[in-house]
Write an enzyme that holds these catalytic residues in place. Structure first.
Site, short mmCIF file in Angstrom:
data_model
loop_
_atom_site.label_atom_id
_atom_site.label_comp_id
_atom_site.label_asym_id
_atom_site.label_seq_id
_atom_site.Cartn_x
_atom_site.Cartn_y
_atom_site.Cartn_z
N SER A 105 31.41 128.36 46.28
CA SER A 105 30.25 127.99 45.32
C SER A 105 29.34 128.96 46.01
CB SER A 105 30.05 126.64 45.44
OG SER A 105 30.89 126.06 44.58
N LYS A 108 27.59 131.01 43.41
CA LYS A 108 26.64 130.59 42.42
C LYS A 108 25.19 130.98 42.74
CE LYS A 108 28.95 126.40 41.21
NZ LYS A 108 30.12 126.12 41.92
N SER A 163 26.36 121.24 42.55
CA SER A 163 27.49 122.58 42.43
C SER A 163 28.45 122.31 41.35
CB SER A 163 28.24 122.73 43.92
OG SER A 163 28.73 123.99 44.11
#
Length: 423
Positions: A105, A108, A163
């Site tokens: 993640s 991101k 997340s």
């Protein structure tokens, strides 16, 4: 010093009359071109560039150039890591900086850099059922529901704090769809000089061929700090997430920021983003400020110490970076490489330098959230300003004075002749 011919003629009739006018060096006189003086008001002198071997970060193992008195680099188990100065982009130390690994993640951060500028935080969006299709099994979720209306800021809180892959899917659909978002992120990475990143799934979910590197993640983190909206979201510890007529609290999963699960908070932490998948292991991009210095650290896949080792290894690297600052020579730079022509127009040499990315434009009303603006704003150069000033209205003023003096001299000369004739 210039004396016109008319003034000399007038002076010949009377030794008491002599017009002598200085002409500033910045103005071209009728007698020939005069070099312009370049003003540097408002243009700080850039620091001298230190030579950095651009290939050094591509080498295996730990790269550091310690000066006398510098502390030893801590021993950490991560497969790859980077410690850099967020203001200058100088890499203070790194290990396997360009090793391509699954980012989880932390990808991101690149998603946010790409999508954040397109929608204001107060904009509202009603989620369609199709926007939540294709979310990977076992994904982290914030709880986005079809048919509910959310502000864009709520969705970004879901991305940064929880997340939430569901929030990513909705925002991706708002920005052209999943495939378009993938292409946009890839283009954004290349524009920032992040050559190791290959985007397959914008939310960071494990996908064949999806990779990044500690170097690229540090680039994304440093760039994000230049956008006040990004900085605000990534440094938010807690927020309320709407659920129709009510809301519930969500907490940032970055334990260095919240101090959750027995992980001690790091003083001065600015965020940025953590991640985990079974394939990537634990990953983390962090930034912290101490005094007038801000550091960014990226850590990928520690091999020892359990699930929270990524936080402790980031902590030790941040501590080292603050202690070592000023006592190490940089081993690289996070700034993208661009070819710049030499300032002298007559020079054909092209120098290759690393430059800071342009500062991102934040949505109107976005708070700064304590993150420093790293890259300076682009402005008119001193040379351009000096040329504009020298060709503007003020440039003709000295010549006008010379013309006036000449006219006065001729008038006086004519008056003396008429007076002498009458006598």
């Amino acid at each position: 010093m210039i004396v016109t011919s008319a003034v000399r003629q007038a002076a010949a009739g009377s030794a008491a009359l002599l017009f002598v006018l200085p002409v500033p060096a910045a103005v071209a006189s009728p007698l020939g071109p005069v070099p312009r003086a370049v003003s540097s008001v408002g243009e700080p002198t850039p620091p001298a560039r230190r030579h950095v071997d651009p290939a050094r970060l591509g080498r295996k193992g730990t790269q550091v150039q310690r000066l006398p008195g510098a502390p030893e680099v801590p021993s950490v188990s991560a497969l790859s890591w980077v410690v850099a100065d967020a203001s200058t982009g100088e890499v203070l130390a790194a290990r396997n900086a360009h090793r391509k690994l699954p980012p989880a993640s932390t990808l991101k951060t690149l998603f946010a850099l790409t999508a954040l500028p397109h929608h204001g935080p107060a904009e509202q969006h009603t989620v369609a059922d199709a926007e939540l299709e294709g979310i990977g099994a076992g994904s982290s979720l914030v709880g986005v529901k079809e048919g509910y209306t959310y502000k864009v800021s709520d969705l970004w809180n879901g991305v940064f704090l929880s997340s939430g892959n569901d929030a990513v899917h909705v925002l991706a659909e708002m920005n052209g769809g999943w495939e378009s978002m993938t292409r946009q992120m890839q283009e954004k990475a290349r524009s920032l000089g992040a050559e190791d990143t290959h985007v397959v799934s914008p939310d960071g979910y494990d996908a064949p061929g999806q990779v990044s590197s500690a170097y690229d993640l540090a680039v994304f983190g440093r760039t994000g700090l230049q956008d006040p909206a990004f900085a605000r979201y990534c440094s938010t510890s807690y927020a309320d997430f709407p659920a129709g007529s009510w809301s519930y609290g969500i907490a940032n999963t970055n334990r260095l920021l919240t101090g959750a699960d027995g992980v001690e908070r790091y003083p001065g932490l600015l965020g940025i983003k953590n991640g985990y998948t079974s394939n990537a292991g634990n990953t983390l991009v962090s930034a912290a400020r101490r005094g007038d210095r801000t550091l960014v650290v990226s850590v990928m896949n520690p091999q020892e110490g359990g699930g929270f080792a990524v936080y402790e290894e980031a902590r030790s690297l941040l501590d080292w970076g603050f202690e070592a600052a000023g006592r190490v020579e940089p081993v690289g730079s996070l700034a993208p490489v661009r070819a710049k022509a030499a300032a002298d127009p007559g020079t054909r040499t092209v120098s290759v330098t690393r430059e800071k990315p342009a500062k991102a434009t934040a949505p109107a009303g976005a708070a700064r959230a304590g993150a420093e603006a790293v890259a300076p704003s682009a402005g008119t150069s001193a040379v351009a300003r000096a040329e504009a000033e020298s060709t503007g209205p003020s440039a003709g003023l000295p010549l006008a004075l010379v013309g006036s003096a000449c006219a006065a001299a001729f008038a006086l000369w004519g008056w003396r002749r008429r007076t002498a004739h009458r006598a």
